[in-house]
Scaffold this active site. Structure first.
Site, PDB file in Angstrom:
ATOM      1  N   GLU A  66       0.968  -1.088   0.068  1.00 14.85           N
ATOM      2  CA  GLU A  66      -0.154  -0.028  -0.066  1.00 14.85           C
ATOM      3  C   GLU A  66       1.056   1.277   0.068  1.00 14.85           C
ATOM      4  O   GLU A  66       1.781   1.250   0.673  1.00 14.85           O
ATOM      5  CB  GLU A  66      -0.950   0.182   1.068  1.00 14.85           C
ATOM      6  N   CYS A 277      -6.617   1.723   3.128  1.00 13.41           N
ATOM      7  CA  CYS A 277      -7.529   2.918   3.067  1.00 13.41           C
ATOM      8  C   CYS A 277      -7.116   3.721   1.771  1.00 13.41           C
ATOM      9  O   CYS A 277      -8.175   4.202   1.635  1.00 13.41           O
ATOM     10  CB  CYS A 277      -7.179   3.775   4.210  1.00 13.41           C
ATOM     11  N   ASN A 422     -12.303  -2.883   1.496  1.00 14.93           N
ATOM     12  CA  ASN A 422     -10.855  -2.962   2.535  1.00 14.93           C
ATOM     13  C   ASN A 422     -11.618  -3.269   3.859  1.00 14.93           C
ATOM     14  O   ASN A 422     -12.270  -4.410   4.135  1.00 14.93           O
ATOM     15  CB  ASN A 422     -10.236  -1.744   2.639  1.00 14.93           C
ATOM     16  N   GLU A 423     -11.554  -2.444   4.936  1.00 18.46           N
ATOM     17  CA  GLU A 423     -12.145  -2.516   6.191  1.00 18.46           C
ATOM     18  C   GLU A 423     -13.658  -2.060   6.062  1.00 18.46           C
ATOM     19  O   GLU A 423     -13.790  -0.970   7.049  1.00 18.46           O
ATOM     20  CB  GLU A 423     -11.356  -1.813   7.117  1.00 18.46           C
TER      21      GLU A 423
HETATM   22  O1  AHR Z   1      -2.024  -0.941   7.021  1.00 13.37           O
HETATM   23  C1  AHR Z   1      -2.518   0.395   7.319  1.00 13.37           C
HETATM   24  C2  AHR Z   1      -3.859   0.557   7.202  1.00 13.37           C
HETATM   25  O2  AHR Z   1      -4.384  -0.232   8.188  1.00 13.37           O
HETATM   26  C3  AHR Z   1      -4.565   0.218   6.305  1.00 13.37           C
HETATM   27  O3  AHR Z   1      -4.568   1.144   5.064  1.00 13.37           O
HETATM   28  C4  AHR Z   1      -5.922  -0.001   6.550  1.00 13.37           C
HETATM   29  O4  AHR Z   1      -6.617  -1.100   6.002  1.00 13.37           O
HETATM   30  C5  AHR Z   1      -5.873  -0.436   7.991  1.00 13.37           C
HETATM   31  O5  AHR Z   1      -6.673   0.377   8.730  1.00 13.37           O
END
Ligand code: AHR
Length: 711
Positions: A66, A277, A422-423
């Site tokens: 990321e 994110c 994602n989350e």
């Molecule tokens: O790994 C860092 C962040 O942690 C990621 O972007 C997110 O998915 C999680 O909250």
């Protein structure tokens, strides 16, 4: 009384029973004396592990890439120039002028958007046109008097740094207002004291945009106060897309050589990309758009040659990880989805693209936005997902397949998994998820050759207790979901106490586990030990835990949005955290099946004063494809532990020696850092193997004992 720990899936009930004891946080008290009388019985009878079919996923350990902590721009992506295209905006100090300084006594430096000057405002509109319609900013320097004058760039983070004797390719799009009065151009690597470390000259600048390039070889290694200056001796010069990159990159990719080597050593089974994110964005503008990352497949002519998806047509992205005014977070998309697929191909890793699910990040968005199911934005998000598959797998006679082919990859890329979101845990997310999968179902009916065999990964929230993805899987058993994406960042104690988490997961839940993000929240030895202990549990349960990746992957020495991280870099150096070496040891020693093993441990001694781990040792044993037997042992305590290893149903004629790899710290608080990057690294040695032998597991250590098979 002795406690027996069985490390195999057909003894789940027993191990799950131990799980409750794990939760009580009773701990072993390490003593300085070696502990003895512990045995590890390994039964290598092939019928046992074949019948139990406790296969280990061959892509169990991967990486999560990321763009956080300047992982890409300013990090892994080899470009050294910041704001190379004058596109930086309001998040940056001096916005479009960010990172550039003027040199010389009397020079006008103006950045234009199309033909409008951006501060200083007294500069008149020009008739020049930008490089292309997708890259509207460019700069002009106008010589007024004196000697050479121009502008210089200070690079990312702690600044530009170069190594003596290495080749660096300078390139830039330049044009003069008139060819006849074109200035001479001088390129210099120079520090703020005026010392010059490399130099080249360009002449004959055209009045049309052209790309000019040349090689600079610094005479010294310079890490401080260095700039690359572009200067003229008369007239004026327009410039855009200015670049300085090391000629030698990682295997000819766009990746910094040293960082690429660290990634390669991890042997990643898969690569999850681009977030995180980053995928979600904090507002509409910061949602990651994979099409932007390949320049939307636009074509441009550069020095007479047509190029598709070139960096010059990739719109600048603005990251959810905002950085600061001095280190603002924009992305050039120099490492985009095309480069992602290439990297997966190079490493033989499974690509795991993550796509926006039609909503912004609930945690980070000032105003959480959810696209209505009937909105154009949502339809576009679904279409983008379908198009990604066509980009990767389509023949060159499809629209996006042709884009890929024109970018240079005629053959399809391998693609099997797609993660939606994602989350996410919100009700609307699950409705969106269903709509995505239904769209893929319809597409599969129409074009089975493209869409039929895809596998989907559903989000499951952001913490270890979250179960929403699992609820969805059980509520919609007919909807195809392959993996549930669990994320958790917990303290080391949690990881030690939960090594049996997956022992009790239902085997028939309808989906497997993708542990997309996890970390024991520190880069110290104790966290590395906790993660290693936990990974023995992942491996033992890899019949359902199919993929797992530590997060985040990269941290840098200056602008960090998240810590801890697996690999740390600055301009010229890179080092692995202790956690990195755990990942590397486990990944480089991945078996194909778990062997039956039985660890005979004494009852734990109880202490309330020192809470580390509820067990004296953690272990897993597997067999590799080539017949090697791989024993992993983690000792979280201070005392060495002598283990009598008993090998059953193994023909010792084939196993005379073992390669032992040990990662050991002197204290739980020790870590690698920029000052002592190699303080804790694995050490390898060889030992003889007999049917029964004693292996001393050093205190605070992670061990791989690999019994080498030979015919
Ligand atoms: O790994 C860092 C962040 O942690 C990621 O972007 C997110 O998915 C999680 O909250």
């Amino acid at each position: 009384m002795r406690l027996k720990l069985f490390s195999t899936c057909f003894l789940l009930a027993f191990v799950a029973g131990c799980g409750s004891r794990d939760e009580n946080r009773n701990v072993i008290v390490p003593t300085a004396d070696e502990k003895r009388g512990i045995s590890l019985r390994i039964d290598a009878d092939p019928t046992l592990y074949k019948e139990a079919s406790n296969d280990i996923s061959d892509i169990l350990y991967g990486i999560f890439l990321e763009d956080i902590n300047h992982a890409l721009d300013g990090g892994m992506y080899a470009e050294l120039f910041k704001n190379r295209s004058f596109e930086f905006g309001k998040d940056a100090d001096r916005a479009n002028y960010h990172g550039w300084i003027v040199s010389g006594e009397d020079i006008d430096f103006t950045v234009f958007h199309d033909n409008e000057p951006i501060d200083p405002v007294d500069t008149p509109i020009v008739n020049a046109s930008p490089l292309n319609p997708y890259n509207l900013h460019y700069a002009r320097i106008t010589f007024k008097s004196g000697s050479w004058a121009g502008i210089g760039n200070r690079g990312f983070l702690k600044g530009l740094a170069v190594e003596a004797g290495n080749e660096y390719r300078f390139s830039a799009f330049l044009k003069a207002p008139e060819t006849a009065s074109a200035p001479n151009v001088r390129i210099q690597l120079r520090n703020t004291n005026g010392d010059v470390f490399a130099e080249m000259f360009l002449g004959g600048i055209s009045d049309e945009w052209q790309m000019y390039e040349g090689i600079l070889i610094p005479t010294e290694t310079v890490t401080e106060n260095l700039r690359l200056f572009i200067e003229i001796d008369s007239g004026a010069l327009y410039m855009d897309m200015i670049s300085l990159k090391p000629v030698e990159t990682f295997k000819g990719t766009v990746i910094r050589k040293d960082i690429g080597e660290y990634l390669e050593a991890l042997k990643p089974g898969f690569i999850r990309f681009p977030g995180g994110c980053v995928v979600e964005g904090r507002c509409l503008e910061t949602i990651y758009n994979w099409k932007d990352s390949i320049g939307n497949g636009r074509r441009v002519i550069i020095n007479g040659k047509e190029k598709t998806g070139d960096i010059t047509v990739r719109p600048q992205g603005s990251s959810i990880w905002r950085g600061s005014g001095s280190d603002p977070y924009y992305t050039t998309h120099g490492f985009g989805f095309y480069e992602f697929f290439l990297l997966c191909e190079l490493f033989g890793s499974e690509p795991v693209p993550v796509l926006n699910a039609g909503m912004t990040c609930e945690i980070q968005s000032p105003k959480y936005i959810v696209f209505g199911m009937d909105s154009d934005e949502f339809k576009q998000a679904v279409q983008d997902a379908l198009d990604l598959v066509e980009f990767a797998r389509g023949d060159p006679d499809t629209y996006w397949g042709k884009v890929r082919a024109d970018m240079g990859h005629e053959e399809p890329f391998h693609l099997r998994y797609i993660a939606i979101g994602n989350e996410q845990w919100q009700r609307e997310y699950f409705a969106h998820y269903r709509a995505f999968v239904e769209a893929f179902d319809r597409a599969a009916l129409e074009k089975p050759e493209l869409f039929a065999d895809l596998e989907f990964i559903i989000a499951n929230g952001a913490i270890s207790r979250d179960r929403m993805g699992w609820h969805h899987v059980s509520d919609y058993p007919d909807q195809w979901t392959t993996l549930v994406d669990e994320h958790y960042y917990e303290p080391p104690e949690w990881f030690f106490a939960n090594t049996t988490r997956y022992d009790s997961y239902k085997r028939n839940a309808g989906a497997g586990v993708f542990l997309g993000e996890y970390a024991a929240k520190s880069n110290t030895m104790v966290a590395a030990l906790a993660e290693a202990a936990y990974m023995t549990g992942l491996e033992r349960n890899s019949d359902i835990v199919r993929l797992a990746s530590y997060a985040p992957l990269f941290g840098n020495s200056r602008s960090t949005q998240w810590t801890p991280n697996l690999i740390w870099f600055c301009q010229l150096t890179v080092h692995g955290s202790v956690n990195y070496y755990v990942q590397k040891m486990f990944s480089q020693n991945l078996g194909v099946s778990i062997l039956k093993s039985e660890l005979d441990l004494p009852e734990p001694e109880i202490s309330n004063s020192l809470e580390i781990a509820p067990r004296l040792l953690y272990e897993t044993v597997s067999i590799a494809e080539n017949g090697d037997v791989i024993i992993k042992l983690v000792n979280p305590g201070e005392a060495d532990v002598a283990v009598d290893i008993k090998l059953e149903n193994l023909d010792l004629n084939n196993y005379l020696e073992a390669v032992v790899t040990v990662l050991q710290g002197e204290a739980l608080t020790h870590a690698n850092n920029f000052v002592t990057p190699d303080k804790i690294t694995p050490v390898t040695s060889n030992i003889d193997v007999t049917q029964e032998f004693t292996y001393v597991v050093p205190g605070f250590s992670v061990n791989v004992v690999r019994l080498k098979y030979r015919n």
